[in-house]
Scaffold this active site. Sequence first.
Site, PDB file in Angstrom:
ATOM      1  N   CYS A 114       0.524  -1.199   0.054  1.00 43.58           N
ATOM      2  CA  CYS A 114      -0.173  -0.435   0.201  1.00 43.58           C
ATOM      3  C   CYS A 114       0.729   1.336  -0.285  1.00 43.58           C
ATOM      4  CB  CYS A 114      -1.250  -0.094   1.441  1.00 43.58           C
ATOM      5  SG  CYS A 114      -2.144  -1.440   0.779  1.00 43.58           S
ATOM      6  N   HIS A 256      -3.639   6.020   5.197  1.00 40.98           N
ATOM      7  CA  HIS A 256      -3.895   4.953   4.286  1.00 40.98           C
ATOM      8  C   HIS A 256      -5.708   4.904   4.105  1.00 40.98           C
ATOM      9  CE1 HIS A 256      -3.713   1.584   1.213  1.00 40.98           C
ATOM     10  NE2 HIS A 256      -4.019   0.573   2.454  1.00 40.98           N
ATOM     11  N   ASN A 286     -10.386   0.084   0.166  1.00 39.57           N
ATOM     12  CA  ASN A 286      -8.849  -0.224   0.024  1.00 39.57           C
ATOM     13  C   ASN A 286      -8.135   0.052  -1.444  1.00 39.57           C
ATOM     14  OD1 ASN A 286      -5.944  -0.532   0.417  1.00 39.57           O
ATOM     15  ND2 ASN A 286      -6.122  -2.187   1.837  1.00 39.57           N
TER      16      ASN A 286
HETATM   17  N1  ACO Z   1     -19.086 -10.214   6.681  1.00 38.57           N
HETATM   18  C1  ACO Z   1     -19.627 -10.414   8.130  1.00 38.57           C
HETATM   19  N2  ACO Z   1     -18.272 -11.244   8.989  1.00 38.57           N
HETATM   20  C2  ACO Z   1     -17.026 -11.336   8.677  1.00 38.57           C
HETATM   21  C3  ACO Z   1     -16.661 -10.786   7.440  1.00 38.57           C
HETATM   22  C4  ACO Z   1     -17.531 -10.446   6.534  1.00 38.57           C
HETATM   23  N3  ACO Z   1     -16.766  -9.535   5.266  1.00 38.57           N
HETATM   24  N4  ACO Z   1     -15.244 -11.055   7.645  1.00 38.57           N
HETATM   25  C5  ACO Z   1     -14.470 -11.919   8.598  1.00 38.57           C
HETATM   26  N5  ACO Z   1     -16.241 -11.378   9.581  1.00 38.57           N
HETATM   27  C6  ACO Z   1     -16.524 -12.405  10.855  1.00 38.57           C
HETATM   28  C7  ACO Z   1     -14.842 -13.444  10.930  1.00 38.57           C
HETATM   29  O1  ACO Z   1     -14.657 -14.430  10.341  1.00 38.57           O
HETATM   30  C8  ACO Z   1     -14.576 -13.543  12.268  1.00 38.57           C
HETATM   31  O2  ACO Z   1     -15.869 -14.158  12.475  1.00 38.57           O
HETATM   32  P1  ACO Z   1     -15.190 -15.189  13.800  1.00 38.57           P
HETATM   33  O3  ACO Z   1     -15.629 -14.639  15.115  1.00 38.57           O
HETATM   34  O4  ACO Z   1     -16.906 -16.002  13.945  1.00 38.57           O
HETATM   35  O5  ACO Z   1     -14.342 -16.309  13.508  1.00 38.57           O
HETATM   36  C9  ACO Z   1     -15.539 -12.089  12.759  1.00 38.57           C
HETATM   37  O6  ACO Z   1     -15.998 -11.491  12.261  1.00 38.57           O
HETATM   38  C10 ACO Z   1     -14.352 -11.068  13.010  1.00 38.57           C
HETATM   39  O7  ACO Z   1     -13.145 -11.131  12.417  1.00 38.57           O
HETATM   40  P2  ACO Z   1     -11.756 -10.155  12.764  1.00 38.57           P
HETATM   41  O8  ACO Z   1     -10.941 -10.714  11.676  1.00 38.57           O
HETATM   42  O9  ACO Z   1     -10.914 -10.690  14.977  1.00 38.57           O
HETATM   43  O10 ACO Z   1     -12.302  -8.540  12.432  1.00 38.57           O
HETATM   44  P3  ACO Z   1     -11.865  -7.310  12.865  1.00 38.57           P
HETATM   45  O11 ACO Z   1     -12.430  -6.654  13.064  1.00 38.57           O
HETATM   46  O12 ACO Z   1     -10.302  -7.686  13.007  1.00 38.57           O
HETATM   47  O13 ACO Z   1     -11.884  -7.223  10.690  1.00 38.57           O
HETATM   48  C11 ACO Z   1     -10.551  -6.393   9.123  1.00 38.57           C
HETATM   49  C12 ACO Z   1     -11.540  -7.554  10.178  1.00 38.57           C
HETATM   50  C13 ACO Z   1     -11.395  -5.558   8.594  1.00 38.57           C
HETATM   51  C14 ACO Z   1      -9.750  -7.194   8.585  1.00 38.57           C
HETATM   52  C15 ACO Z   1      -9.932  -6.206   9.944  1.00 38.57           C
HETATM   53  O14 ACO Z   1      -8.398  -7.046  11.202  1.00 38.57           O
HETATM   54  C16 ACO Z   1      -8.655  -4.669   9.259  1.00 38.57           C
HETATM   55  O15 ACO Z   1      -8.714  -3.664   8.632  1.00 38.57           O
HETATM   56  N6  ACO Z   1      -7.233  -5.048   9.058  1.00 38.57           N
HETATM   57  C17 ACO Z   1      -6.394  -4.515   8.317  1.00 38.57           C
HETATM   58  C18 ACO Z   1      -5.944  -4.954   7.028  1.00 38.57           C
HETATM   59  C19 ACO Z   1      -5.283  -3.721   6.615  1.00 38.57           C
HETATM   60  O16 ACO Z   1      -4.938  -2.408   6.930  1.00 38.57           O
HETATM   61  N7  ACO Z   1      -4.199  -4.333   5.630  1.00 38.57           N
HETATM   62  C20 ACO Z   1      -2.883  -3.884   4.831  1.00 38.57           C
HETATM   63  C21 ACO Z   1      -3.080  -2.706   3.873  1.00 38.57           C
HETATM   64  S1  ACO Z   1      -3.347  -3.958   2.543  1.00 38.57           S
HETATM   65  C22 ACO Z   1      -2.088  -3.848   1.628  1.00 38.57           C
HETATM   66  O17 ACO Z   1      -1.330  -3.753   1.462  1.00 38.57           O
HETATM   67  C23 ACO Z   1      -2.594  -4.685   0.358  1.00 38.57           C
END
Ligand code: ACO
Length: 329
Positions: A114, A256, A286
């Site tokens: 990113c 970002h 994103n």
């Molecule tokens: N819809 C519904 N439920 C979902 C979804 C979805 N799209 N995706 C995940 N869940 C569920 C999971 O399965 C999990 O369920 P469980 O508790 O039954 O196992 C629950 O939601 C919680 O999942 P988490 O992964 O703990 O959710 P979190 O609050 O961490 O949010 C997210 C996930 C949005 C991906 C977050 O962790 C995030 O934004 N991380 C950073 C991402 C990022 O910035 N990446 C870097 C840049 S990208 C690049 O460089 C290309």
Amino acid sequence: MKYKAKYSAFGSYVPDKVLSNFDLEKIVDTNDEWIKSRTGMSERRIASDEQAASDLATIAAQRCIENSDIKYKDIDLIICGTISPDHAFPSTACFVQKNLGLKGIPAFDISAGCPGFIYASDIARQFVENGTKKNVLVIGVEILSKIVNWEDRNTCVLFGDGAGAAIISRAQSNDISQIIDSEILADGNYTELLEQPAGGSRMPASEDTLKENLHTVHMQGNRVFKLAVKSMYSTSETVLKRNNMEFNDLDWLVPHQANMRIIESLGNKMKINNEKVIVNIEKYANTSSATIPIAIDEAIRNGKIHRGDVIHMVSFGAGLTWGSVLFRY
Ligand code: ACO
């Protein structure tokens, strides 16, 4: 340093097709409420089957050049930040060079996740400051929709397609605009947190890699989340401190656009007024290396950002990589 560098202009392009959270409900087991509350995203743009990264990048570059008083023939280097290039090789920057009809200048890609646009800007700045180049076209472009697993709700809802471009030029001595400072960093101990496992020399394409969906984005979102705020805060603090500035001195923070909760945590840690933080994650999700130049171009066109404003851009992503640029527009 022989010269000062500045951002002369910005431009951007996002594809027409809108994919809303409600559309995603029909593709994977998710819902608008979850996506909005966990990420801040409502919709994203999706490239057409025919469009490759260089097609988006070319339009953003053309718009950027048109927004400047620089002629096509005066561009003397193209650097493209992307992790979803047209091909592994040749570089996307070479396709952009051909599309823009620019001959006899170097063109290359940067793979920095990113922060691709931040890395490209840091490199371009040095070419301009040492007097080697005068007008560097810097692009952040992604078509992540073509490399996400559309059956994995953990990742496919997070990304969108788009391109943003800027020209980094030599500043005149009386120019108010200038790049004040920048920093780029990486920690290769976290390569497995965010990766496209197959398709390279580590795991060449095979029937098995296709079956197991290893050519798509794999991310340990939770672990990336925790490191994001820490790394973006630390580079911002370093860059501002060494220029005797405080977060309050900024007119705009352009982080970002990966997750609204990350943006809010960063803003809170910096104790910066929400109104100074540029956010468009709701509309485009994103777009990886394209989020920052798209956000800045839009804020200029909307009349938010003006010449002379002090802006800090900060990003993090696959690598892990992170970095920031402090500039007066
Ligand atoms: N819809 C519904 N439920 C979902 C979804 C979805 N799209 N995706 C995940 N869940 C569920 C999971 O399965 C999990 O369920 P469980 O508790 O039954 O196992 C629950 O939601 C919680 O999942 P988490 O992964 O703990 O959710 P979190 O609050 O961490 O949010 C997210 C996930 C949005 C991906 C977050 O962790 C995030 O934004 N991380 C950073 C991402 C990022 O910035 N990446 C870097 C840049 S990208 C690049 O460089 C290309």
